[in-house]
Each structure stands twice: as C-alpha cells, then as structure tokens.
Design an enzyme around this catalytic site. Structure first.
Site, mmCIF file in Angstrom:
data_model
loop_
_atom_site.group_PDB
_atom_site.id
_atom_site.type_symbol
_atom_site.label_atom_id
_atom_site.label_comp_id
_atom_site.label_asym_id
_atom_site.label_seq_id
_atom_site.Cartn_x
_atom_site.Cartn_y
_atom_site.Cartn_z
ATOM 1 C CB CYS A 62 -0.917 -0.001 1.214
ATOM 2 S SG CYS A 62 -0.011 0.157 2.768
ATOM 3 C CB ALA A 65 3.892 -0.378 2.512
ATOM 4 N NE ARG A 96 12.517 -1.259 1.756
ATOM 5 C CZ ARG A 96 13.135 -0.080 1.835
ATOM 6 N NH1 ARG A 96 13.329 0.491 3.006
ATOM 7 N NH2 ARG A 96 13.558 0.513 0.739
ATOM 8 C CG HIS A 195 7.976 4.926 -3.698
ATOM 9 N ND1 HIS A 195 7.910 4.075 -4.772
ATOM 10 C CD2 HIS A 195 8.175 4.144 -2.607
ATOM 11 C CE1 HIS A 195 8.077 2.839 -4.353
ATOM 12 N NE2 HIS A 195 8.236 2.853 -3.043
HETATM 13 FE FE1 CFM Z 1 13.278 0.674 -5.185
HETATM 14 FE FE2 CFM Z 1 12.665 -1.695 -5.383
HETATM 15 FE FE3 CFM Z 1 11.247 0.033 -3.886
HETATM 16 FE FE4 CFM Z 1 13.774 -0.721 -3.156
HETATM 17 FE FE5 CFM Z 1 12.719 -2.704 -1.561
HETATM 18 FE FE6 CFM Z 1 11.662 -3.660 -3.827
HETATM 19 FE FE7 CFM Z 1 10.212 -1.975 -2.363
HETATM 20 MO MO1 CFM Z 1 10.729 -4.344 -1.544
HETATM 21 S S1 CFM Z 1 14.622 -1.056 -5.041
HETATM 22 S S2 CFM Z 1 12.780 1.154 -3.102
HETATM 23 S S3 CFM Z 1 14.587 -1.595 -1.342
HETATM 24 S S4 CFM Z 1 11.423 -0.119 -5.969
HETATM 25 S S5 CFM Z 1 12.796 -4.614 -2.316
HETATM 26 S S6 CFM Z 1 12.318 -3.700 -5.985
HETATM 27 S S7 CFM Z 1 9.622 -3.674 -3.376
HETATM 28 S S8 CFM Z 1 10.983 -2.359 -0.469
HETATM 29 S S9 CFM Z 1 9.363 -0.045 -2.750
HETATM 30 C C1 HCA Z 2 6.810 -3.267 1.085
HETATM 31 C C2 HCA Z 2 8.163 -3.714 1.580
HETATM 32 C C3 HCA Z 2 8.711 -4.902 0.841
HETATM 33 C C4 HCA Z 2 7.927 -6.157 1.107
HETATM 34 C C5 HCA Z 2 8.712 -7.374 0.764
HETATM 35 C C6 HCA Z 2 8.041 -8.690 0.594
HETATM 36 C C7 HCA Z 2 10.171 -5.073 1.316
HETATM 37 O O1 HCA Z 2 6.584 -3.227 -0.123
HETATM 38 O O2 HCA Z 2 6.001 -2.933 1.907
HETATM 39 O O3 HCA Z 2 6.911 -8.772 0.146
HETATM 40 O O4 HCA Z 2 8.726 -9.665 0.901
HETATM 41 O O5 HCA Z 2 11.061 -5.099 0.509
HETATM 42 O O6 HCA Z 2 10.364 -5.231 2.532
HETATM 43 O O7 HCA Z 2 8.743 -4.624 -0.537
#
Ligand code: CFM
Ligand code: HCA
Length: 542
Positions: A62, A65, A96, A195
């Site tokens: 969401c 998150a 995370r 973001h």
């Molecule tokens: Fe960039 Fe990502 Fe994301 Fe990320 Fe992550 Fe991710 Fe994420 Mo999980 S590099 S910041 S550190 S888009 S692993 S592929 S999904 S938390 S929002």
């Molecule tokens: C998020 C965080 C997440 C979840 C990872 C997962 C992460 O999107 O809220 O589903 O295992 O990297 O911690 O992407």
C-alpha cells in the site's frame, strides 16, 4: 536437457490467461507481454501502474508502506510515528531488513522501536488528533529527537484527522522539526504513490535545512539505496576507497543531518529510480544538482557506475583512482565466478520484485551465465520497463493525484549551476549521458516474459510450465514456490543474507545462488507416497 520440452512463451501467456473471465483476461493481456528487442530500442508497450482487479491476489503493498516503510524507514534519528491501528506500524517495523550503524556514543537510533498511536474504535468515532498530540509529546519527552514524522494510515483520511495541523502546532510548541505525510494506504494503486508523497515532504521539510559546510573534493548523494542487508555499507566502503564523499544516502544508513545537507552535493547518483526520481528532479530544479543513473548490483555494473561518476567530475586524479580500485576489487570477483560458473551457467531465473530490482539483478545473473526467462514488477511505471523512450519529466501520476505538488523555484543567487559551460561541453563530447536510463525490457532477451503485477495464480502457473532453476521474489511468494520444489531467493529482504551490492556483494550473491541451484533439498522434497504411491496402499495385517 530439462528445458528442451518447455512450452514457448506464447503458449505460456495463453495458459496464464485461460482461466480468467473475458474482461479480466483482456486487461491482463496488456500486462503480460512477450519481450521483443529485435528492433534495437523499440520494445513492446506494457500496461503498468494501474489498479489491480478486485479478487486477484496481488503481491502489491500500500501507499503507507511505500512512504513510511520504504523511504523514511531506514533513517535512524527521526521518530517515525504511525497514526493508525497497531498492525500498520508493526508490519512496517524492520521486516525490510534495512540496516543502520549509529556511532557508539550516540543514543539516537530509533529504528528498534515501533512508534504508533494504536488507534482504537473510539478514536475512529471521536477523532484521533488528541491521541496523536499526546503521542508526539510522549516521544519528545522520552527521546528528545531532532525531528518527528507522522504517517497517516487508511482510517486517518477516512475520519479526517488533520495531521498537518497537528504537526505545525507541535513544531511550534516543541521547537523541533515535525512534519506529516498524508500517505493513507488506499491513496494510490500500490506503494508507488507513497514514494512520491515521501519524496515531496522530505524535500519540502528537510532538504536544504542545514548549511553547515560539507567538505570533500567529489561530493555525491546516493539516491534510491536503502541499505537492505548492508548494501549501503559495501557502497560506502567502495566510495571511500575511491575518495568520493557521500553527503547523503536516500535513505540507507541515513540521518536527519544527511538529508538536511544533501543540497551541498555536486552530483546525485540514482540507484532505484522508481522510488526517488522525484527528489532527484526537484534537487536538479531547485539547486542545480544534476543526476545520473547508476547501478551497483553486479560487479561489472558497479565498475561501470564508478567510472561514470569519475567521468562526470572529469578529474584525472579521480579517474585513475577509480581504475585502481576496480583493479583491486575485480580479482576476487573473477575467482568467485570461476568457482560458481560451472554450476550456474545455462540455468534459468525468474525475478519478480517491486519497481527496480528485477532490472538490476539481471546483471548479476548474466555475470553468472544465467538467463532471466520471466520478470516483472509490483508497481513500476512504464518507463521502468520500457526505458528511455517513455522517460517522464516530473508530473503527477494517476496514482498520486491527491498529492499536493510543491513549488520548486530555482534560486540562482544562492545555488549556482554545478557545472560550467565548458565542462558540460566536454561531457557532451565524451558522449556522457546524464539520464542514461535503461529499462528492463531493452536489457532482457527476446522471447522472455515481462509481467506486471504478477499474482499468486500466475506465479504458480509460470513455475509449473517453465520450471525455473531459481525464483526470486518476496515473502508472499516464498513458501508456495518452495512447496513446488523450486529454490527461492528473496530479493526484497535477501532472506538472512547480504550485502549483494558492489564487489563484495556480487561475490556473496554468486555463492548464494550456486548454493541454491545445487541444493539437493529441492529435488528430495517429494513426500515418499508421491514418488511411490503403492507404499501408501500397503497395509499388513498381523
Ligand atoms: Fe526501489 Fe525496489 Fe522500492 Fe527498493 Fe525494496 Fe523492492 Fe520496495 Mo521491496 S529497489 S525502493 S529496497 S522499488 S525490495 S524492488 S519492493 S521495499 S518499494
Ligand atoms: C513493502 C516492503 C517490501 C515487502 C517485501 C516482501 C520489502 O513493499 O512494503 O513482500 O517480501 O522489501 O520489505 O517490498
């Protein structure tokens, strides 16, 4: 041999769509694309960043998150208060694996705490502002932090608590920086809207607040690096060795002061473009700091990124030092590759992550001689898939329509452009491209599958049909993949591993993937009665 009988990608796509009602199948067909890169840069269009059809078990998260967990979560000395039911704060509390290293003498590491107003039924009925004020006061009295951030969860927007008014009032009362994020979970179609909200508010309330001079010859910010499993520590090591000063990282191993002084850097190096491009654009517009795209996942990619940073500064001393560092780091990488390649070469991988890693990690798999046969994102936008041809300028996306856009005005008296005309000309002559932004699809081979917003049903089906040697995704996918007998690696949290960035990280990753693809556990997974059904039927009566 195993792959000789696999169905072709067109048949796989057909199979994935077969079970859906016509309308859903039509929509999913635009999000399941057979990659075709034959004509150079021109890749097929993929539908992305659209609402998930209700009823589909999506892997997405969401807006809250994306804002609280992802962008602000890794900063250690801001007290992050979740205004909402306790589950939201608890879920986003260090799952995370974003790490931090506070100096020994400092008590300002709040990451081990989950701060929440723990909203109850009566707060929903009578309003939660009083409780939020009390929570801010309590956090201040207990910890005396330099900043407090407030994050809205779904009910906050629904009942209309004015978190921004509370923030303003408490900022005035306590004399520290307090700011709020309207990042209600339902606000966008995924984490992506979160973001954008986080980028806007951190830029408005923190960046540029501290003019205490930052010293260093080559000053950069690393944007979109979150120190998962210690990645940022490895990058800090390499950059320091090169003599490059890291003013701030957004936001791995970061502090309030890093953000507040970030406007003093000469260059922004952008790792995860999806999550932080808005800050990069706003810093360029307001402070004249240009940004370049880098990728430190993969040893070759790391070397390339260091060279690109050095080329930007154009200083022979730095260019030479970077070459020395690469020459020092690569032998260990080659040695590791020599060891793993006999086991990994020719093997296949599937990568499904959030918005940039499935793109970056393909470089690591390529280094090991492995092919990515299917990949996709939970919440990426078209530019992340298709690359430069749809590179956006800063704009409000459909999923972030509720965001208040901030005014960005270049102030040329205070912030002179970072490069002279002459330097810019030199860079152009050297073929330097600032926003050299590759997408997932131009980089992947043809006849591979690109799937946006993959769901549980499709993941199972893909594995059944294409039997990858390793499947990379997150915790929601992990156990169903393993139950199907396929090795699974979490690319979000790295399971218990990491770092995987930089040179040492690449070696860690090679070793881990070799361990997974050679593991006997998975081929032994079948229960005895599955392999020899007659056993379960044998019954001896004494
Ligand atoms: Fe960039 Fe990502 Fe994301 Fe990320 Fe992550 Fe991710 Fe994420 Mo999980 S590099 S910041 S550190 S888009 S692993 S592929 S999904 S938390 S929002
Ligand atoms: C998020 C965080 C997440 C979840 C990872 C997962 C992460 O999107 O809220 O589903 O295992 O990297 O911690 O992407």
């Amino acid at each position: 041999l195993k792959h000789k009988s696999i169905p072709d990608v067109a048949t796989v796509k057909e199979e994935l769509l077969k079970k859906y009602p016509t309308k859903v199948a039509r929509k999913r067909a635009k999000q399941i694309v057979i990659n075709d890169v034959k004509d150079g840069d021109v890749v097929p269009e993929v539908q992305a960043n659209v609402r998930t059809t209700p009823g589909i078990i999506t892997m997405r998260g969401c807006t809250y998150a994306g804002c609280k967990g992802v962008i602000l979560g890794p900063t250690r000395d801001i007290v992050n208060i979740t205004h909402g039911p306790i589950g939201c704060g608890f879920y986003s509390w260090l799952t995370r694996r974003n790490q931090t290293k506070a100096p020994l003498e400092s008590s300002e590491n709040f990451m081990p705490y989950a701060f929440s107003t723990d909203m109850q039924d009566e707060d929903i009925i009578f309003g939660g502002e009083k409780k939020l004020i009390a929570a801010i006061q309590e956090a201040y009295d207990t910890f005396h932090p330099k900043a407090i951030a407030i994050f809205a969860t779904c009910p906050v927007g629904l009942i209309g608590d004015d978190i921004h008014a509370v923030a303003r009032k408490m900022k005035e009362k306590l004399g520290i920086n307090i700011f709020a994020f309207s990042c209600e979970g339902y606000k966008g179609v995924s984490q992506s809207a979160g973001h954008h909200i986080a980028n806007n508010q951190i830029f408005t309330h923190v960046v540029g607040e501290d003019d205490t001079p930052k010293l260093g010859e080559y000053k950069i910010n690393m944007l979109g690096e979150y120190n998962i499993g210690g990645d940022a520590f490895e990058l800090e090591r390499v950059l320091e060795k090169c003599g490059i000063t890291l003013v701030s990282t957004f936001s791995g191993n970061s502090t309030y002061e890093h953000f507040a002084t970030a406007h003093q850097a000469d260059l922004n190096a952008v790792m995860c473009h999806r999550s932080i491009n808005y800050v990069a654009e706003m810093m360029e517009t307001k402070y004249g700091i240009p940004w370049i795209k880098v990728n430190f996942i993969g040893a070759e990619s790391s070397a390339k990124s260091l060279r690109k940073i050095a080329q930007y500064f154009g200083d022979k001393k730095l260019i030479d030092r970077v070459e020395e560092v690469i020459a020092e780091e690569m032998p260990a990488v080659y040695a590791a590759l020599e060891e793993v390649k006999p086991f990994t070469e020719g093997k296949t991988a599937m990568l499904f992550v959030g918005g940039s890693r499935a793109h970056h990690y393909q470089d690591l798999f390529t280094e090991m001689g492995m092919k990515t046969i299917a990949a996709g994102y939970e919440f990426a936008h078209r530019d992340d898939y298709e690359g430069r041809k749809v590179m956006p300028t800063i704009k409000v996306d459909a999923d972030s329509r509720n965001i208040e856009e901030i005014e960005v005005t270049p102030d040329s008296t205070r912030f002179a452009p970072r490069k002279s005309e002459e330097d810019l000309k030199r860079l152009a002559e050297e073929g330097f491209t600032f926003k050299d932004y590759e997408g997932m699809m131009p980089q992947m081979e043809s006849n591979t599958l690109v799937i946006d917003d993959l769901n549980q049903y499709e993941a199972d089906k893909l594995i059944e049909l294409l039997k990858p040697d390793v499947f990379c995704a997150g915790i929601k996918e992990k156990f169903s993949v393993q139950k199907m007998g396929v090795p699974m690696k979490q690319l979000h949290s790295y399971d218990y591993g990491g770092p995987y960035a930089g040179f040492k990280g690449a070696v860690n990753f090679y070793t881990e993937i070799k361990r997974l693809v050679t593991s006997k556990v998975w081929s032994d997974l079948k229960a005895p009665w599955e392999e020899n059904p007659e056993l379960s039927a044998t019954y001896v009566w004494e």
